[in-house]
Design a protein around this motif. Sequence first.
Motif, mmCIF file in Angstrom:
data_model
loop_
_atom_site.group_PDB
_atom_site.id
_atom_site.type_symbol
_atom_site.label_atom_id
_atom_site.label_comp_id
_atom_site.label_asym_id
_atom_site.label_seq_id
_atom_site.Cartn_x
_atom_site.Cartn_y
_atom_site.Cartn_z
ATOM 1 N N TYR A 161 -8.818 29.456 24.457
ATOM 2 C CA TYR A 161 -10.000 28.909 23.782
ATOM 3 C C TYR A 161 -10.358 29.640 22.492
ATOM 4 C CZ TYR A 161 -10.754 26.647 28.323
ATOM 5 O OH TYR A 161 -10.605 25.909 29.474
ATOM 6 N N PHE A 162 -9.985 30.914 22.370
ATOM 7 C CA PHE A 162 -10.446 31.710 21.239
ATOM 8 C C PHE A 162 -9.311 32.536 20.647
ATOM 9 C CE2 PHE A 162 -14.089 31.285 24.150
ATOM 10 C CZ PHE A 162 -14.958 30.593 23.311
ATOM 11 N N LYS A 163 -9.381 32.709 19.333
ATOM 12 C CA LYS A 163 -8.473 33.590 18.618
ATOM 13 C C LYS A 163 -9.319 34.495 17.740
ATOM 14 C CE LYS A 163 -4.419 33.621 15.595
ATOM 15 N NZ LYS A 163 -3.448 32.774 14.856
ATOM 16 N N VAL A 164 -9.351 35.785 18.093
ATOM 17 C CA VAL A 164 -10.171 36.751 17.364
ATOM 18 C C VAL A 164 -9.308 37.988 17.103
ATOM 19 C CG1 VAL A 164 -12.320 38.082 17.355
ATOM 20 C CG2 VAL A 164 -12.230 35.904 18.585
ATOM 21 N N PRO A 165 -8.695 38.080 15.943
ATOM 22 C CA PRO A 165 -7.795 39.205 15.683
ATOM 23 C C PRO A 165 -8.496 40.504 15.282
ATOM 24 C CG PRO A 165 -7.811 37.700 13.814
ATOM 25 C CD PRO A 165 -8.646 37.057 14.878
ATOM 26 N N LYS B 253 -14.303 43.002 24.700
ATOM 27 C CA LYS B 253 -13.372 43.696 23.799
ATOM 28 C C LYS B 253 -14.079 44.118 22.515
ATOM 29 C CE LYS B 253 -9.021 41.458 25.230
ATOM 30 N NZ LYS B 253 -7.979 40.468 24.819
ATOM 31 N N LEU B 254 -14.904 43.216 21.978
ATOM 32 C CA LEU B 254 -15.629 43.538 20.754
ATOM 33 C C LEU B 254 -16.642 44.650 20.987
ATOM 34 C CD1 LEU B 254 -16.171 39.886 19.485
ATOM 35 C CD2 LEU B 254 -14.795 41.624 18.332
ATOM 36 N N TYR C 135 -17.408 35.926 18.438
ATOM 37 C CA TYR C 135 -17.367 36.882 17.331
ATOM 38 C C TYR C 135 -18.736 36.999 16.666
ATOM 39 C CZ TYR C 135 -15.713 38.964 12.911
ATOM 40 O OH TYR C 135 -15.516 39.764 11.818
ATOM 41 N N LEU C 136 -19.418 35.856 16.505
ATOM 42 C CA LEU C 136 -20.729 35.855 15.859
ATOM 43 C C LEU C 136 -21.837 36.272 16.825
ATOM 44 C CD1 LEU C 136 -20.417 32.552 13.790
ATOM 45 C CD2 LEU C 136 -20.045 34.904 13.027
ATOM 46 N N LEU C 137 -21.764 35.788 18.069
ATOM 47 C CA LEU C 137 -22.802 36.144 19.031
ATOM 48 C C LEU C 137 -22.781 37.635 19.341
ATOM 49 C CD1 LEU C 137 -25.107 35.227 20.880
ATOM 50 C CD2 LEU C 137 -23.410 34.860 22.681
ATOM 51 N N ALA C 138 -21.598 38.235 19.401
ATOM 52 C CA ALA C 138 -21.496 39.676 19.650
ATOM 53 C C ALA C 138 -22.290 40.453 18.612
ATOM 54 C CB ALA C 138 -20.029 40.102 19.643
ATOM 55 N N ARG C 139 -22.207 40.032 17.352
ATOM 56 C CA ARG C 139 -22.952 40.730 16.302
ATOM 57 C C ARG C 139 -24.462 40.514 16.455
ATOM 58 N NH1 ARG C 139 -22.772 39.668 9.793
ATOM 59 N NH2 ARG C 139 -23.396 37.584 10.508
ATOM 60 N N ARG C 140 -24.884 39.281 16.755
ATOM 61 C CA ARG C 140 -26.319 39.012 16.893
ATOM 62 C C ARG C 140 -26.928 39.848 18.013
ATOM 63 N NH1 ARG C 140 -26.966 32.956 17.980
ATOM 64 N NH2 ARG C 140 -29.181 33.293 17.565
#
Length: 474
Positions: A208-212, A173-174, A116-121
């Motif tokens: 491994y991940f939960k990103v709603p 997805k992001l 979630y954070l790396l996608a933004r960077r």
Amino acid sequence: MTTSKKRIILNAFDMTCVGHQAAGTWRHPASQASRYNDLEYWTNLAIELERGAFDALFIADVVGVYDVYRGSAEGALQDAAQVPVNDPFGAISAMAAVTSNVGFGVTAAVTFEHPYLLARRLSTLDHLTKGRVAWNVVSSYLDSAARNIGLDKQIPHDERYDLAEEYMEVIYKLWEGSWEEGSVLRDKERGIFTDPTKVHPIQHEGKYFKVPGFHLTEPSPQRTPVIFQAGASTAGQKFAARHAEAMFILATSPESARVLTDKIRAEVAAAGREPDALKIFTLLTVITGPTDEAAQRKHEEYLSYASPTGMMALYGGWTGLDFASLDPDTPLKAVENDSLRTTLESLAADGKEWTVREVIRQRSIGGLGPVVVGGPQKVADELERWVDEGGVDGFNLAYAITPASTTDFIDFVVPELRKRGRAQTGYAPGTLREKLLGDKDGKTRDSHPATHWRKHYIGKESVADASGPAASWA
């Protein structure tokens, strides 16, 4: 020599540290390696690379230290062997500001960076560079890194690739499925910057991940940055065949490279992708000058600064073996561990028996890859052999001395490659993906798994559906 005129892709290979692939040469009077903290070092390097029409600066990274040699980080610290090391993202915006075309491949490990954070960077950098960013996907290999983020030890090798598969699903997805094309309106008259009906929560819930939620950044020029991947183990090859648009391998000769490149391209075909969908780079260090004799003298001079301690510290981290505990003249053998599994395998690929003494003698400059020493014609001949016989598309060129090795290559070898029709004289228009792969719109191809999420928007509801109409204040 084949008559093929396939263009050779040229990347500079560097790291935000003092000692990258050469141990001890930071002490050479001409070396500027210790200026790694100076922003002008990086902006000047980027300008120089664009002068030579290099495709990209490929920035490696580790988030641990090399503490296998003698059970301590002392050797690595003493010789600045990839420590101290800065964040690889920091200088990219500044380098982009002083250039127009050269790309930037930046390394980030899926085991230690939340998607979630790396996608933004990465989206932010893709915006600020106007689409000149690639992400080098790695799974990390140092126990010291794992321990410092709270794990007892490194995640087992193949499990890291299981995690990486889910990671890529989340990040695609992001990037691709969260914001539709046309979602950003910038409509000042109606007061609508973004159409909330076209922004979708990804609602991911996996092992491994939960990103709603939805991606924080609007779609960047490439949406998904060019995907680089480093790691040629069996699991790494399968991962690259599905995801990578450029792959970094280790080989000791064109003959051993051909075995790898043929296998990787077969995996790409099995994954349903086009033969040219994946470019393959190998690591080389080139020491050159106006003549073969001048280059050889330079090589011998550089070797006089080489550090056996620094090289054994690096190879300890790369192999998981403490070279201090080994007989210096006993042949090394690859072992099953969770370090860089292909390091010793690549050394042994040509049937040569490597010892600790041979590694120190032949790899104190060059590190994980071979060294090519010679004048322009000899070096160009060898690069063509790696491409035509080894099946690689280009090179990650490490330095012996920075920035002198890069400047020498640009001044002596690039003109020779251009005479032979093998190096570009300028840049194609568009994003890094357009320049590297020749694709027209800068987005991932239909055969790439990222594209699936662009065509199938994730959420059954948009942000507007979930939150209701905006309040109207009279």
